[in-house]
Design an enzyme around this catalytic site. Sequence first.
Site, PDB file in Angstrom:
ATOM      1  CB  CYS A   1       1.532  -8.542 -13.169  1.00 28.80           C
ATOM      2  SG  CYS A   1       0.114  -8.145 -12.131  1.00 28.80           S
TER       3      CYS A   1
ATOM      4  CG  HIS B   1      -7.991 -13.659   9.390  1.00 26.19           C
ATOM      5  ND1 HIS B   1      -8.775 -12.589   9.732  1.00 26.19           N
ATOM      6  CD2 HIS B   1      -7.192 -13.899  10.462  1.00 26.19           C
ATOM      7  CE1 HIS B   1      -8.464 -12.186  10.969  1.00 26.19           C
ATOM      8  NE2 HIS B   1      -7.493 -12.959  11.414  1.00 26.19           N
TER       9      HIS B   1
HETATM   10  C1  RB5 Z   1       1.594  -4.560 -17.944  1.00 28.37           C
HETATM   11  O1  RB5 Z   1       1.784  -3.334 -18.545  1.00 28.37           O
HETATM   12  C2  RB5 Z   1       0.627  -4.461 -16.786  1.00 28.37           C
HETATM   13  O2  RB5 Z   1      -0.639  -4.178 -17.249  1.00 28.37           O
HETATM   14  C3  RB5 Z   1       0.635  -5.762 -15.994  1.00 28.37           C
HETATM   15  O3  RB5 Z   1       1.912  -5.983 -15.488  1.00 28.37           O
HETATM   16  C4  RB5 Z   1      -0.275  -5.823 -14.789  1.00 28.37           C
HETATM   17  O4  RB5 Z   1      -0.095  -4.737 -13.935  1.00 28.37           O
HETATM   18  C5  RB5 Z   1      -1.675  -6.104 -15.082  1.00 28.37           C
HETATM   19  O5  RB5 Z   1      -2.533  -6.177 -14.199  1.00 28.37           O
END
Ligand code: RB5
Length: 150
Positions: free
Chosen positions: A65, A98
Amino acid sequence: MKVALAADHGGFRLKETIKDFLGERGVAFHDFGCYSEKSCDYIDWGEKAAEKVAKGEFERGILICGTGLGMNIVANKFPGVRAAACYDLYATRQSREHNDCNILVLAGRMTGEDLAREIVNEWLTAKFKKDERYKRRLEKLKKLEQKNFK
Ligand code: RB5
């Protein structure tokens, strides 16, 4: 080894890079989405891949993400999953040696492509050190799961 891959819009581009890298290295993977940079919820995609690792259908997973934080939280909601958001090679190596982490989480908005490739390479190569103390800690984690994941 089969790797379950997933990303949200913040990790989509880096996921495409990692797919190329895994392909070059001959590592089997399945892409559980997302499939574009359209805004979406990391939970929906992370769940698909983490579930496969939890069920043992995939040995490993890579989730991406923007920051690595949301996907890390999602992945660690699944029993049997040990996920770590890794931003450098040292933590990546430790996460395998670990912690025997089976899910690597990357930050699409923080980690450049070259470093991400190196991190994935390290994570695929480093092996869990089967020392007594590391095994004992994993057993304790399993007990925590049994107590709290009902
Ligand atoms: C998306 O804007 C962002 O919040 C997501 O990719 C991530 O970083 C969330 O933890």
